[in-house]
Design a protein around this motif. Structure first.
Motif, mmCIF file in Angstrom:
data_model
loop_
_atom_site.group_PDB
_atom_site.id
_atom_site.type_symbol
_atom_site.label_atom_id
_atom_site.label_comp_id
_atom_site.label_asym_id
_atom_site.label_seq_id
_atom_site.Cartn_x
_atom_site.Cartn_y
_atom_site.Cartn_z
ATOM 1 N N MET A 1 -9.263 15.210 22.256
ATOM 2 C CA MET A 1 -9.481 14.190 23.234
ATOM 3 C C MET A 1 -10.547 13.101 22.347
ATOM 4 S SD MET A 1 -11.615 14.204 26.749
ATOM 5 C CE MET A 1 -12.218 12.568 27.616
ATOM 6 N N SER A 2 -10.353 11.925 22.461
ATOM 7 C CA SER A 2 -10.997 10.953 21.643
ATOM 8 C C SER A 2 -12.393 10.819 21.993
ATOM 9 C CB SER A 2 -10.493 9.339 21.629
ATOM 10 O OG SER A 2 -11.335 8.825 20.819
ATOM 11 N N ILE A 3 -13.482 10.949 21.339
ATOM 12 C CA ILE A 3 -14.781 10.353 21.522
ATOM 13 C C ILE A 3 -15.092 9.108 21.904
ATOM 14 C CG2 ILE A 3 -15.739 12.417 20.629
ATOM 15 C CD1 ILE A 3 -16.727 9.426 19.270
ATOM 16 N N PHE A 4 -14.129 8.224 21.533
ATOM 17 C CA PHE A 4 -14.372 6.673 21.648
ATOM 18 C C PHE A 4 -14.020 6.340 22.967
ATOM 19 C CE2 PHE A 4 -13.597 7.149 17.096
ATOM 20 C CZ PHE A 4 -14.652 6.861 16.673
ATOM 21 N N THR A 5 -14.562 5.255 23.620
ATOM 22 C CA THR A 5 -14.181 4.565 24.916
ATOM 23 C C THR A 5 -12.975 3.712 24.722
ATOM 24 O OG1 THR A 5 -15.500 2.702 24.593
ATOM 25 C CG2 THR A 5 -16.556 4.601 25.626
ATOM 26 N N GLU A 6 -12.036 3.481 25.884
ATOM 27 C CA GLU A 6 -11.133 2.538 25.875
ATOM 28 C C GLU A 6 -11.413 1.226 24.967
ATOM 29 O OE1 GLU A 6 -9.009 2.128 29.240
ATOM 30 O OE2 GLU A 6 -8.216 4.154 29.026
ATOM 31 N N PRO A 7 -12.639 0.514 25.405
ATOM 32 C CA PRO A 7 -12.951 -0.841 24.737
ATOM 33 C C PRO A 7 -13.187 -0.451 23.180
ATOM 34 C CG PRO A 7 -14.017 -0.624 26.694
ATOM 35 C CD PRO A 7 -13.703 0.834 26.378
ATOM 36 N N GLU A 8 -13.569 0.670 22.714
ATOM 37 C CA GLU A 8 -13.892 0.937 21.362
ATOM 38 C C GLU A 8 -12.672 1.101 20.731
ATOM 39 O OE1 GLU A 8 -18.133 3.174 21.199
ATOM 40 O OE2 GLU A 8 -16.618 4.221 21.879
ATOM 41 N N LEU A 9 -11.751 1.803 21.354
ATOM 42 C CA LEU A 9 -10.390 2.118 20.831
ATOM 43 C C LEU A 9 -9.729 0.738 20.458
ATOM 44 C CD1 LEU A 9 -9.396 5.256 22.611
ATOM 45 C CD2 LEU A 9 -9.671 5.135 20.202
ATOM 46 N N ALA A 10 -9.744 -0.110 21.626
ATOM 47 C CA ALA A 10 -9.081 -1.440 21.455
ATOM 48 C C ALA A 10 -9.657 -2.163 20.197
ATOM 49 C CB ALA A 10 -9.128 -2.117 22.607
ATOM 50 N N ASN A 11 -11.112 -1.966 19.953
ATOM 51 C CA ASN A 11 -11.604 -2.739 18.924
ATOM 52 C C ASN A 11 -11.021 -2.059 17.447
ATOM 53 O OD1 ASN A 11 -13.141 -4.445 20.475
ATOM 54 N ND2 ASN A 11 -14.959 -3.219 20.571
ATOM 55 N N LEU A 12 -11.192 -0.846 17.515
ATOM 56 C CA LEU A 12 -10.668 -0.022 16.234
ATOM 57 C C LEU A 12 -9.321 -0.286 15.927
ATOM 58 C CD1 LEU A 12 -12.238 3.503 16.894
ATOM 59 C CD2 LEU A 12 -12.954 1.896 15.082
#
Length: 466
Positions: free
Chosen positions: A1-12
């Motif tokens: 499970m990723s520690i990043f939020t969905e907005p952070e994942l979209a940014n990455l």
């Protein structure tokens, strides 16, 4: 499970990937050139979902390379001579890796292509601290059985043999849709957002290897902290709080000495272990920091430790960070170190509030503190060195920890003082003392009044018990 939020994942998905590649342990495959291998790395990243641009740096021996090929491949080359042993080269690459993290002020992916780093805890510590600051870590290793490929702080992994031909990742992030992104900007270099250094607002952090640089004989840790604070204050380092002091030590060896200090302690069983932890911690303290900052390193000999000198040189053109260092012996301090940091102390001087190298007092003159501690005071019986911890809360009153030369007090007075100190120490464990002023009190033979010199800026030390 990723520690990043969905907005952070979209940014990455769209932000830059910063690649650092060790050519010694992950060499260019036979039959390829630099441009081909670099192109395969970029292709593999695209296929894994990373759509942003890449900033690629490689490390190798310039004597064995045709440097023109790196320029043609849009790759930065960093010379690490063949004399560098594997461990030294890894530490230098880690230094560059952390400097790259400091270079970017918003979320970015950091990719490391290097030899097997399993068992090298400083890398895992760095990945952990960077992930907490919302950086994404990508790793390529040469061996399939490397435990680091399963490290919880690494989001995306490759085998080097697969990555070098543009192959599929062992694991990667599951990116969110682009419409979830909260910031479409390309990550900016920190050099565009650094402010000017302001000593009034600068926070001071001390990284102290207390196993290697022990308090002088006869002084408690809290006494030394007060004396160091005065010396640092003279160099413009204020805003020191209890949480600003980090002690690195063999906790089993130093437990009795540190049981009353209530400072944060990190265990390191030997000099090498403590040095690596301090290096990662002090570098990560500057990551995503745009405010004025003083970083103080008190540790054993770092002469010949190129990762520190590289980091110090890097901070020289960062306007908001100043580095201060203390070393055990003058002979260990090189001209390169002196020119790379704001000030360097010999530990025996800093620990009693002495001057840094180059600012020493004239020969033959001793301050009251130095004379007292060295036993060379002219009128020992009339001299007292005390550190006053005053509280704004009348419930707590004032706390004193005093030190006098043994030959200046009677046995009865000494016993009373020891009882008083033990009582003060026990109270420190249950009370919170705020905003103390550290005062140096001196009695002179020709005056009945005390002369009190108080630090103007060191007024924010918070000592709190469990």
């Amino acid at each position: 499970m990723s520690i990043f939020t969905e907005p952070e994942l979209a940014n990455l998905r769209r932000t830059k990937v910063v690649v650092l590649w060790d050519l010694v342990e992950c060499p260019i495959p036979e039959g390829m050139d630099v441009a081909t291998a670099a192109g395969n790395i970029r292709l593999a990243l695209k296929n894994a979902g990373y759509q942003g641009n890449t900033d690629m740096s490689v490390f190798g021996d310039a004597m064995k390379m045709r440097l023109g090929q790196f320029l043609n491949a849009s790759v930065d080359f960093n010379d690490l001579p063949k004399e560098y042993e594997d461990e030294t080269r890894r530490q230098m690459i880690l230094s560059h890796f952390l400097c790259k993290a400091i270079d970017y002020r918003i979320q970015v992916s950091l990719m490391l292509i290097c030899g097997d780093i399993s068992g090298h805890v400083q890398f895992s510590n760095a990945f952990d601290l960077l992930q907490r600051k919302r950086y994404n870590i990508i790793l390529a290793q040469p061996k399939e059985d490397s435990p680091m490929l399963k490290d919880i702080y690494v989001s995306t992994t490759w085998l080097w043999s697969t990555l070098s031909v543009g192959g599929q990742a062992l694991k990667t992030l599951k990116f969110a849709d682009d419409d979830m992104a909260t910031d479409s900007r390309v990550p900016q270099s920190m050099s565009t957002v650094f402010g000017n250094y302001d000593s009034y607002w600068a926070k001071t952090i001390i990284f102290w290897d207390i196993s290697g640089c022990k308090p002088p004989h006869g002084l408690e840790v809290l006494d030394v902290v007060a004396l160091m604070a005065e010396a640092l204050d003279d160099k413009g380092c204020g805003n020191l709080t209890r949480n600003s002091i980090r002690l690195y030590c063999d906790v089993f060896e130093m437990a009795e000495v540190l049981c009353h200090t209530n400072f944060g302690m990190l265990h390191g069983s030997n000099e090498e272990d403590r040095r690596k932890k301090i290096f990662v911690d002090f570098m990560c303290m500057a990551v995503r920091n745009v405010d004025s900052l003083n970083l103080v390193l008190i540790m054993e000999d770092i002469s010949g430790r190129d990762e520190f000198l590289h980091a110090f040189s890097y901070f020289q053109w960062r306007k908001n960070v100043k580095i201060f260092v203390s070393q055990p012996h003058r002979g260990e301090v090189s001209d390169e170190l002196l020119s790379s940091v704001e000030a360097v102390w010999v530990w025996s001087s800093l620990s009693i509030s002495g001057c840094p190298i180059g600012d020493e007092e004239e020969e033959g003159e001793l301050s009251d503190k130095k004379a007292l501690i060295s036993g060379k005071a002219d009128v020992i019986s009339d001299t007292e060195l005390s550190f006053e911890y005053s509280s704004t809360d009348s419930e707590y009153g004032e706390q004193f920890i005093s030190r006098e030369p043994e030959n200046s007090v009677s046995v009865q007075e000494k016993d009373k003082r020891l009882d008083h100190e033990e009582k003060a120490k026990s109270e420190w464990k249950t009370k919170t003392i705020t905003k103390p002023g550290f005062k140096r009190k001196t009695k002179t033979a020709d005056s009945t009044k005390d002369k009190i010199e108080t630090s103007n800026r060191f007024s924010t030390l918070e000592i709190s018990g469990d």
